[in-house]
Scaffold this motif. Structure first.
Motif, short mmCIF file in Angstrom:
data_model
loop_
_atom_site.label_atom_id
_atom_site.label_comp_id
_atom_site.label_asym_id
_atom_site.label_seq_id
_atom_site.Cartn_x
_atom_site.Cartn_y
_atom_site.Cartn_z
N GLN A 30 0.80 -1.22 0.00
CA GLN A 30 0.00 0.00 0.00
C GLN A 30 0.83 1.27 0.00
OE1 GLN A 30 -3.06 -0.13 2.93
NE2 GLN A 30 -3.96 1.80 2.31
N GLU A 31 1.95 1.29 0.71
CA GLU A 31 2.77 2.51 0.80
C GLU A 31 3.45 2.86 -0.52
OE1 GLU A 31 5.30 -1.01 1.54
OE2 GLU A 31 3.39 -0.38 2.38
N ASN A 32 3.49 1.90 -1.46
CA ASN A 32 4.12 2.14 -2.76
C ASN A 32 3.11 2.21 -3.90
OD1 ASN A 32 6.73 2.23 -1.69
ND2 ASN A 32 6.87 0.02 -1.74
N CYS A 33 1.83 2.37 -3.57
CA CYS A 33 0.79 2.47 -4.59
C CYS A 33 0.61 3.93 -4.98
CB CYS A 33 -0.53 1.91 -4.07
SG CYS A 33 -0.53 0.11 -3.86
N VAL A 34 0.51 4.17 -6.29
CA VAL A 34 0.34 5.52 -6.81
C VAL A 34 -0.73 5.52 -7.89
CG1 VAL A 34 2.68 6.29 -6.24
CG2 VAL A 34 2.24 5.19 -8.44
N ARG A 35 -1.34 6.68 -8.10
CA ARG A 35 -2.42 6.79 -9.07
C ARG A 35 -2.19 7.98 -9.99
NH1 ARG A 35 -7.51 6.73 -7.56
NH2 ARG A 35 -8.23 8.19 -9.10
N ILE A 36 -2.81 7.90 -11.16
CA ILE A 36 -2.86 9.02 -12.09
C ILE A 36 -4.23 9.67 -11.90
CG2 ILE A 36 -2.86 9.70 -14.52
CD1 ILE A 36 -1.14 7.17 -15.06
N PRO A 37 -4.28 10.97 -11.59
CA PRO A 37 -5.57 11.61 -11.36
C PRO A 37 -6.45 11.60 -12.61
CG PRO A 37 -3.77 13.00 -10.61
CD PRO A 37 -3.16 11.87 -11.38
N MET A 38 -7.74 11.43 -12.41
CA MET A 38 -8.74 11.47 -13.48
C MET A 38 -10.00 12.11 -12.91
SD MET A 38 -8.29 7.64 -15.11
CE MET A 38 -8.49 6.83 -13.52
N VAL A 39 -10.84 12.59 -13.78
CA VAL A 39 -12.13 13.14 -13.34
C VAL A 39 -13.22 12.09 -13.54
CG1 VAL A 39 -11.51 15.53 -13.83
CG2 VAL A 39 -12.65 14.18 -15.58
N GLY A 40 -14.28 12.25 -12.78
CA GLY A 40 -15.45 11.39 -12.97
C GLY A 40 -15.22 9.94 -12.59
N GLU A 41 -16.02 9.10 -13.17
CA GLU A 41 -16.02 7.68 -12.81
C GLU A 41 -15.36 6.80 -13.87
OE1 GLU A 41 -16.99 6.49 -9.83
OE2 GLU A 41 -17.29 8.59 -9.29
N ILE A 42 -14.50 7.37 -14.70
CA ILE A 42 -13.82 6.56 -15.71
C ILE A 42 -12.99 5.49 -15.01
CG2 ILE A 42 -11.83 8.10 -15.92
CD1 ILE A 42 -11.91 7.43 -18.97
N ARG A 43 -13.00 4.29 -15.56
CA ARG A 43 -12.35 3.15 -14.91
C ARG A 43 -10.83 3.32 -14.88
NH1 ARG A 43 -11.54 -2.12 -17.47
NH2 ARG A 43 -12.69 -1.11 -19.13
N SER A 44 -10.24 3.66 -16.02
CA SER A 44 -8.79 3.84 -16.08
C SER A 44 -8.40 4.40 -17.43
CB SER A 44 -8.07 2.51 -15.84
OG SER A 44 -8.34 1.61 -16.92
N LEU A 45 -7.16 4.81 -17.54
CA LEU A 45 -6.59 5.22 -18.82
C LEU A 45 -6.10 3.99 -19.57
CD1 LEU A 45 -4.43 8.26 -17.64
CD2 LEU A 45 -6.64 8.33 -18.81
N ASN A 46 -5.79 4.15 -20.84
CA ASN A 46 -5.17 3.08 -21.61
C ASN A 46 -3.83 2.72 -20.98
OD1 ASN A 46 -2.93 2.71 -23.87
ND2 ASN A 46 -4.79 1.69 -24.54
N LEU A 47 -3.50 1.44 -20.97
CA LEU A 47 -2.28 0.96 -20.33
C LEU A 47 -1.03 1.63 -20.92
CD1 LEU A 47 -0.88 -0.93 -18.32
CD2 LEU A 47 -0.97 -2.71 -20.09
N GLY A 48 -0.95 1.73 -22.24
CA GLY A 48 0.22 2.36 -22.85
C GLY A 48 0.36 3.81 -22.44
N ASN A 49 -0.77 4.53 -22.37
CA ASN A 49 -0.73 5.93 -21.93
C ASN A 49 -0.29 6.04 -20.48
OD1 ASN A 49 -1.65 6.68 -24.46
ND2 ASN A 49 -3.76 6.89 -23.82
N SER A 50 -0.81 5.18 -19.64
CA SER A 50 -0.45 5.20 -18.21
C SER A 50 1.04 4.96 -18.02
CB SER A 50 -1.26 4.15 -17.45
OG SER A 50 -2.63 4.45 -17.51
N VAL A 51 1.58 3.98 -18.74
CA VAL A 51 3.02 3.69 -18.65
C VAL A 51 3.81 4.92 -19.07
CG1 VAL A 51 4.91 2.34 -19.63
CG2 VAL A 51 2.81 1.19 -18.88
N ALA A 52 3.44 5.54 -20.19
CA ALA A 52 4.18 6.70 -20.68
C ALA A 52 4.14 7.85 -19.69
CB ALA A 52 3.62 7.14 -22.03
N ILE A 53 2.97 8.12 -19.12
CA ILE A 53 2.84 9.22 -18.15
C ILE A 53 3.78 9.00 -16.96
CG2 ILE A 53 1.28 10.21 -16.41
CD1 ILE A 53 -1.00 9.76 -18.52
N MET A 54 3.71 7.83 -16.37
CA MET A 54 4.50 7.58 -15.16
C MET A 54 5.99 7.41 -15.46
SD MET A 54 1.86 5.41 -12.82
CE MET A 54 3.06 5.26 -11.52
N LEU A 55 6.31 6.75 -16.56
CA LEU A 55 7.72 6.56 -16.92
C LEU A 55 8.39 7.90 -17.17
CD1 LEU A 55 10.20 4.91 -17.66
CD2 LEU A 55 9.19 4.55 -19.93
N TYR A 56 7.73 8.78 -17.90
CA TYR A 56 8.36 10.07 -18.18
C TYR A 56 8.47 10.95 -16.94
CZ TYR A 56 9.72 9.69 -22.97
OH TYR A 56 10.39 9.32 -24.10
#
Length: 165
Positions: A115-141
C-alpha cells in the motif's frame, strides 16, 4: 536504468507500444505471465515495429517468480485505488513501476501488501482507467524527468530548408 513491469498483460498492441517506449527510453520491460497473447504475435510486432529486437525484456512465470528474481527491488504500483498521486513520490533511477492487466489491474491482495508504494494518475469522474500504454508513458516520463532524463537526447535540431526562388 528504470524498469516497467506488466503483470499479466492481455492486449498485444498495448505491450508492443510499451515495448517501443521502453526502447526509446532505455528502460527494461518485465512481463509476468500468463500473457493474453504470444510474444511472436503479429499485433505485438506491428505495435512495437522494428524496435522489438532492441528491447531489454524479461518474462516470468508468475508474480512470485518476478519477486524471487528481483530481490529487494523498489516497486511502485500503479492503481486507481491508491491514495498518493504518481508525482508525490521520488523515483529511484533503478526502481520498478508495475501495471496490472487491462481488465482488472493489479490484484487487491498484492496492493494491500504494498500500500505505501501504490500511486495513481488523477482522473475526473467515474472513468475506470486510462489506456495501459498511456499510463506507462505518463508515469515513466515523470520518473525520467525526476532523474534528469539521464542519458537521453535533450535537444533536437531543425534543418533549414532553402526555397527555390
Amino acid at each position: 536504468m528504470l524498469n516497467i513491469v506488466l503483470l499479466e498483460p492481455e492486449i498485444p498492441a498495448n505491450t508492443g507500444n510499451i515495448g517501443r517506449t521502453c526502447v526509446a527510453t532505455n528502460t527494461r520491460l518485465h512481463l509476468i505471465e500468463p500473457l493474453g497473447f504470444r510474444l511472436d504475435e503479429k499485433a505485438l510486432r506491428r505495435a512495437g515495429m522494428d524496435y522489438w529486437k532492441d528491447l531489454d525484456v524479461t518474462t516470468y512465470i508468475d508474480y512470485q517468480d518476478f519477486l524471487d528474481k528481483n530481490p529487494g527491488a523498489k516497486i511502485y504500483m500503479a492503481t486507481t485505488k491508491a491514495e498518493k498521486v504518481y508525482t508525490d513520490v521520488a523515483y529511484e533511477e533503478d526502481c520498478y513501476i508495475m501495471f496490472g492487466k487491462e481488465s482488472a489491474g493489479i490484484p487487491e491482495e498484492i496492493l494491500v501488501e504494498n500500500q505505501e508504494n501504490c500511486v495513481r494518475i488523477p482522473m475526473v469522474g467515474e472513468i475506470r482507467s486510462l489506456n495501459l500504454g498511456n499510463s506507462v508513458a505518463i508515469m515513466l516520463y515523470e520518473a525520467l524527468r525526476q532523474n534528469q532524463f539521464a542519458g537521453m537526447n535533450l535537444e533536437g535540431h531543425l534543418h533549414r530548408l532553402e526555397w527555390n526562388k
